[in-house]
Design a protein around this motif. Structure first.
Motif, short mmCIF file in Angstrom:
data_model
loop_
_atom_site.label_atom_id
_atom_site.label_comp_id
_atom_site.label_asym_id
_atom_site.label_seq_id
_atom_site.Cartn_x
_atom_site.Cartn_y
_atom_site.Cartn_z
N SER A 1 1.23 -1.27 -0.11
CA SER A 1 0.30 -0.18 0.19
C SER A 1 0.65 0.91 0.17
CB SER A 1 -1.06 0.36 1.04
OG SER A 1 -1.58 1.11 1.81
N ALA A 2 0.44 2.65 -1.12
CA ALA A 2 0.99 3.74 -0.55
C ALA A 2 1.10 3.97 0.96
CB ALA A 2 0.45 4.31 -1.82
N ALA A 3 0.27 3.70 1.73
CA ALA A 3 0.26 3.86 2.53
C ALA A 3 1.23 3.58 3.61
CB ALA A 3 -0.79 4.42 3.92
N GLU A 4 1.86 2.09 3.50
CA GLU A 4 3.02 1.10 4.47
C GLU A 4 4.12 1.82 3.80
OE1 GLU A 4 2.53 -3.05 3.84
OE2 GLU A 4 0.71 -1.88 2.74
N ALA A 5 4.48 2.96 2.39
CA ALA A 5 6.29 2.52 1.96
C ALA A 5 5.41 3.54 1.02
CB ALA A 5 6.60 1.36 1.53
N ALA A 6 7.06 4.61 0.78
CA ALA A 6 6.92 5.34 -0.89
C ALA A 6 7.74 4.60 -1.62
CB ALA A 6 7.91 5.99 -0.82
N ALA A 7 7.17 5.03 -2.76
CA ALA A 7 7.49 4.36 -3.95
C ALA A 7 8.96 4.85 -4.75
CB ALA A 7 6.95 4.72 -5.76
N GLY A 8 10.38 3.87 -4.77
CA GLY A 8 11.60 4.29 -5.10
C GLY A 8 11.84 4.28 -6.31
N SER A 9 13.17 3.63 -6.16
CA SER A 9 13.54 3.93 -8.47
C SER A 9 12.42 2.07 -8.91
CB SER A 9 14.63 3.90 -8.21
OG SER A 9 15.43 2.18 -8.25
N GLY A 10 12.53 1.89 -9.83
CA GLY A 10 11.67 1.11 -10.74
C GLY A 10 10.33 0.54 -9.72
#
Length: 195
Positions: free
Chosen positions: A16-25
């Protein structure tokens, strides 16, 4: 946070986007972080202490031949309609496992296609430069062409086991026995020569 790793594929929902931020890839879509490419999932600390997920490509990922790529292949078998080959290199990059390909009679030369004879162009064991013209289907695999001057046989061995030398665009000669054999000889460009 310990870096947990697992393999993921493009489009796979990672968290979930609430659990973690989007990184590379990765990318965010409909409140979820998804993989943008195939590779290993890595979780770690991001900016401001927010956990971050990233997908890293495998350094050993298999390169795939693509339409228009120049490939180096070995002729495995021939018949009157086509030559079967194993693709060994894409450009100058060696493949970890060979892909199967087919050079059809009509794709050997650009001119006088109706006069082409496969056995006068290739022999099993020849090393050939070819261009990928189609990804093919389940039976024919990659379809290849040698219908350019720069494409064709680059290495061939005579019946005596000696490497033959090109003497024209359609013949090679054994330096030991001086016998001549027909081949579709490539005019090799400097960028394809290995040092």
């Amino acid at each position: 946070m310990a870096a947990a790793r697992r393999y993921c594929v493009p489009g796979e929902r990672l968290c979930s986007a609430a659990e973690a931020a989007a990184g590379s890839g990765t990318y965010t879509r409909r409140g979820a972080v998804c993989a943008a490419l195939a590779g290993c999932l890595r979780r770690g600390g991001g900016a401001g202490g927010v956990p971050q997920v990233a997908v890293l490509r495998d350094a050993e990922a298999q390169l795939l031949p693509d339409v228009g790529a120049v490939v180096t292949c070995r002729v495995c078998s021939i018949n009157s309609r086509f030559a079967k080959v194993h693709i060994l290199y894409v450009g100058s990059t060696p493949l970890r496992s060979a892909f199967r390909g087919t050079i059809r009679r009509e794709d050997i030369r650009a001119t006088e296609k109706d006069k082409v004879e496969v056995y006068k162009s290739f022999r099993p064991g020849d090393i050939v430069l070819a261009k990928v013209i189609s990804l093919g289907d389940a039976q024919s695999n990659y379809l290849l062409s040698t219908a350019e001057n720069e494409l064709g046989v680059v290495v061939a061995r005579s019946e005596a086991g000696v490497q033959m030398v090109p003497i024209s665009w359609c013949e090679m000669q054994c330096p030991q026995t001086h016998t001549k054999d027909f081949r579709k000889v490539a005019r090799v460009q400097p960028q394809f020569l290995q040092t």
